[in-house]
Design a protein around this motif. Structure first.
Motif, PDB file in Angstrom:
ATOM      1  N   ALA A  28       1.039  -1.432   0.462  1.00 30.93           N
ATOM      2  CA  ALA A  28       0.254   0.192  -0.612  1.00 30.93           C
ATOM      3  C   ALA A  28       1.191   1.094  -0.161  1.00 30.93           C
ATOM      4  CB  ALA A  28      -1.045  -0.166   1.246  1.00 30.93           C
ATOM      5  N   GLY A  29       2.060   1.085  -0.096  1.00 35.85           N
ATOM      6  CA  GLY A  29       3.005   2.723  -0.020  1.00 35.85           C
ATOM      7  C   GLY A  29       2.805   2.794   1.522  1.00 35.85           C
ATOM      8  N   LEU A  30       2.911   2.401   2.379  1.00 38.83           N
ATOM      9  CA  LEU A  30       2.567   2.962   3.730  1.00 38.83           C
ATOM     10  C   LEU A  30       3.541   2.150   5.388  1.00 38.83           C
ATOM     11  CD1 LEU A  30      -1.416   2.577   4.441  1.00 38.83           C
ATOM     12  CD2 LEU A  30       0.171   4.848   3.672  1.00 38.83           C
ATOM     13  N   LEU A  31       4.747   1.445   4.324  1.00 40.54           N
ATOM     14  CA  LEU A  31       5.868   1.187   5.439  1.00 40.54           C
ATOM     15  C   LEU A  31       6.119   2.024   5.876  1.00 40.54           C
ATOM     16  CD1 LEU A  31       6.920  -0.970   6.468  1.00 40.54           C
ATOM     17  CD2 LEU A  31       8.530  -1.726   4.694  1.00 40.54           C
ATOM     18  N   SER A  32       7.035   3.339   5.532  1.00 43.14           N
ATOM     19  CA  SER A  32       7.803   4.321   6.040  1.00 43.14           C
ATOM     20  C   SER A  32       7.055   4.677   7.090  1.00 43.14           C
ATOM     21  CB  SER A  32       8.539   5.035   4.597  1.00 43.14           C
ATOM     22  OG  SER A  32       7.796   5.605   4.206  1.00 43.14           O
ATOM     23  N   GLN A  33       5.640   5.573   6.258  1.00 51.38           N
ATOM     24  CA  GLN A  33       4.603   6.384   7.083  1.00 51.38           C
ATOM     25  C   GLN A  33       4.598   5.244   8.115  1.00 51.38           C
ATOM     26  OE1 GLN A  33       1.185   7.334   5.299  1.00 51.38           O
ATOM     27  NE2 GLN A  33      -0.084   6.797   7.783  1.00 51.38           N
ATOM     28  N   PHE A  34       4.404   4.241   8.708  1.00 53.33           N
ATOM     29  CA  PHE A  34       3.767   3.203   9.674  1.00 53.33           C
ATOM     30  C   PHE A  34       5.394   3.353   9.948  1.00 53.33           C
ATOM     31  CE2 PHE A  34       5.079  -0.709  11.403  1.00 53.33           C
ATOM     32  CZ  PHE A  34       3.912  -0.984  12.569  1.00 53.33           C
ATOM     33  N   GLU A  35       6.521   2.957  10.069  1.00 53.38           N
ATOM     34  CA  GLU A  35       7.898   2.573  10.838  1.00 53.38           C
ATOM     35  C   GLU A  35       7.391   4.367  11.460  1.00 53.38           C
ATOM     36  OE1 GLU A  35      10.684   1.828   7.748  1.00 53.38           O
ATOM     37  OE2 GLU A  35       9.930  -0.270   7.885  1.00 53.38           O
ATOM     38  N   GLU A  36       7.843   5.605  10.830  1.00 54.17           N
ATOM     39  CA  GLU A  36       7.497   6.778  11.703  1.00 54.17           C
ATOM     40  C   GLU A  36       6.362   6.747  12.732  1.00 54.17           C
ATOM     41  OE1 GLU A  36       9.071  10.350  13.090  1.00 54.17           O
ATOM     42  OE2 GLU A  36      10.438   8.747  11.657  1.00 54.17           O
ATOM     43  N   SER A  37       5.391   6.858  12.809  1.00 49.04           N
ATOM     44  CA  SER A  37       4.694   6.635  13.034  1.00 49.04           C
ATOM     45  C   SER A  37       4.740   6.046  15.004  1.00 49.04           C
ATOM     46  CB  SER A  37       3.014   5.978  12.547  1.00 49.04           C
ATOM     47  OG  SER A  37       1.624   6.638  13.736  1.00 49.04           O
ATOM     48  N   PHE A  38       4.851   5.035  14.368  1.00 48.60           N
ATOM     49  CA  PHE A  38       5.026   3.390  15.358  1.00 48.60           C
ATOM     50  C   PHE A  38       6.396   3.698  16.204  1.00 48.60           C
ATOM     51  CE2 PHE A  38       7.707  -0.027  17.632  1.00 48.60           C
ATOM     52  CZ  PHE A  38       6.755  -0.474  18.324  1.00 48.60           C
ATOM     53  N   ARG A  39       7.944   4.295  15.178  1.00 47.38           N
ATOM     54  CA  ARG A  39       8.607   4.975  15.936  1.00 47.38           C
ATOM     55  C   ARG A  39       8.628   6.085  17.184  1.00 47.38           C
ATOM     56  NH1 ARG A  39      11.651   8.982  16.694  1.00 47.38           N
ATOM     57  NH2 ARG A  39      10.539   9.991  14.726  1.00 47.38           N
ATOM     58  N   ARG A  40       7.353   6.930  17.134  1.00 47.01           N
ATOM     59  CA  ARG A  40       7.366   7.777  17.570  1.00 47.01           C
ATOM     60  C   ARG A  40       6.997   7.706  18.872  1.00 47.01           C
ATOM     61  NH1 ARG A  40       5.884  10.484  12.470  1.00 47.01           N
ATOM     62  NH2 ARG A  40       3.658  10.561  12.926  1.00 47.01           N
ATOM     63  N   GLU A  41       5.491   6.385  18.767  1.00 44.77           N
ATOM     64  CA  GLU A  41       4.530   6.522  19.898  1.00 44.77           C
ATOM     65  C   GLU A  41       5.451   5.422  20.222  1.00 44.77           C
ATOM     66  OE1 GLU A  41       1.261   5.608  21.518  1.00 44.77           O
ATOM     67  OE2 GLU A  41       1.180   7.157  20.261  1.00 44.77           O
ATOM     68  N   TRP A  42       6.643   4.983  20.146  1.00 51.12           N
ATOM     69  CA  TRP A  42       7.074   3.805  20.760  1.00 51.12           C
ATOM     70  C   TRP A  42       7.829   4.306  21.976  1.00 51.12           C
ATOM     71  CZ3 TRP A  42       7.060  -0.094  23.812  1.00 51.12           C
ATOM     72  CH2 TRP A  42       7.340  -1.838  23.695  1.00 51.12           C
TER      73      TRP A  42
END
Length: 150
Positions: free
Chosen positions: A57-71
């Protein structure tokens, strides 16, 4: 801690896909099935099925950045709470040589405690080394001791 991280990662992957209009991955149970069981006794917190869907879906980098911030937010809240309620639970400096020292000491209470920065670094690395795992174990062992004494 790593189970929490894995479960949060999967939950955020699911949300990222849902927000993009991708309803679910093929092997995921439906909302009705989730409602029927109310909870998953054996959580399947693995990114094995979610990562390809995010990439497609072309969302992997967006997810990784979002998860990094949340974690980092979760870890920061833990560190602040631990420091506020249990002063000295973290060492002032880094626990250098942690992996070497623990090999010879079976008792966790003898392990050097990590600094707050070392704990966060260990908990955020993608491929933890034995020293990273030891830092996490040493921190929670010390925190547990202090909680029990309180």
């Amino acid at each position: 801690l790593m189970t929490l991280k894995a479960q949060l990662m999967v939950a955020m992957a699911r949300k990222t896909l849902l927000d993009a209009g991708i309803p679910r991955i093929p092997t995921e149970v439906t909302e009705d099935e989730l409602e029927a069981v109310k909870a998953d006794v054996y959580p399947r917190a693995s990114m094995a099925e979610w990562k390809p869907s995010l990439a497609d879906a072309g969302l992997l980098s967006q997810f990784e950045e979002s998860f990094r911030r949340e974690w980092e937010h979760v870890l920061g809240a833990h560190v602040r709470h631990a420091e506020d309620n249990f002063p000295g639970v973290f060492e002032d400096g880094n626990a250098e040589g942690l992996a070497d020292s623990v090999v010879h000491q079976a008792s966790f209470d003898l392990w050097p405690r990590p600094s707050a920065d070392e704990f966060v670094r260990a908990a955020t690395c993608n491929d933890p080394l034995p020293a990273d795992k030891a830092a996490i174990i040493a921190h929670f062992d010390e925190l547990g001791r202090r909680v029990m004494k309180k």
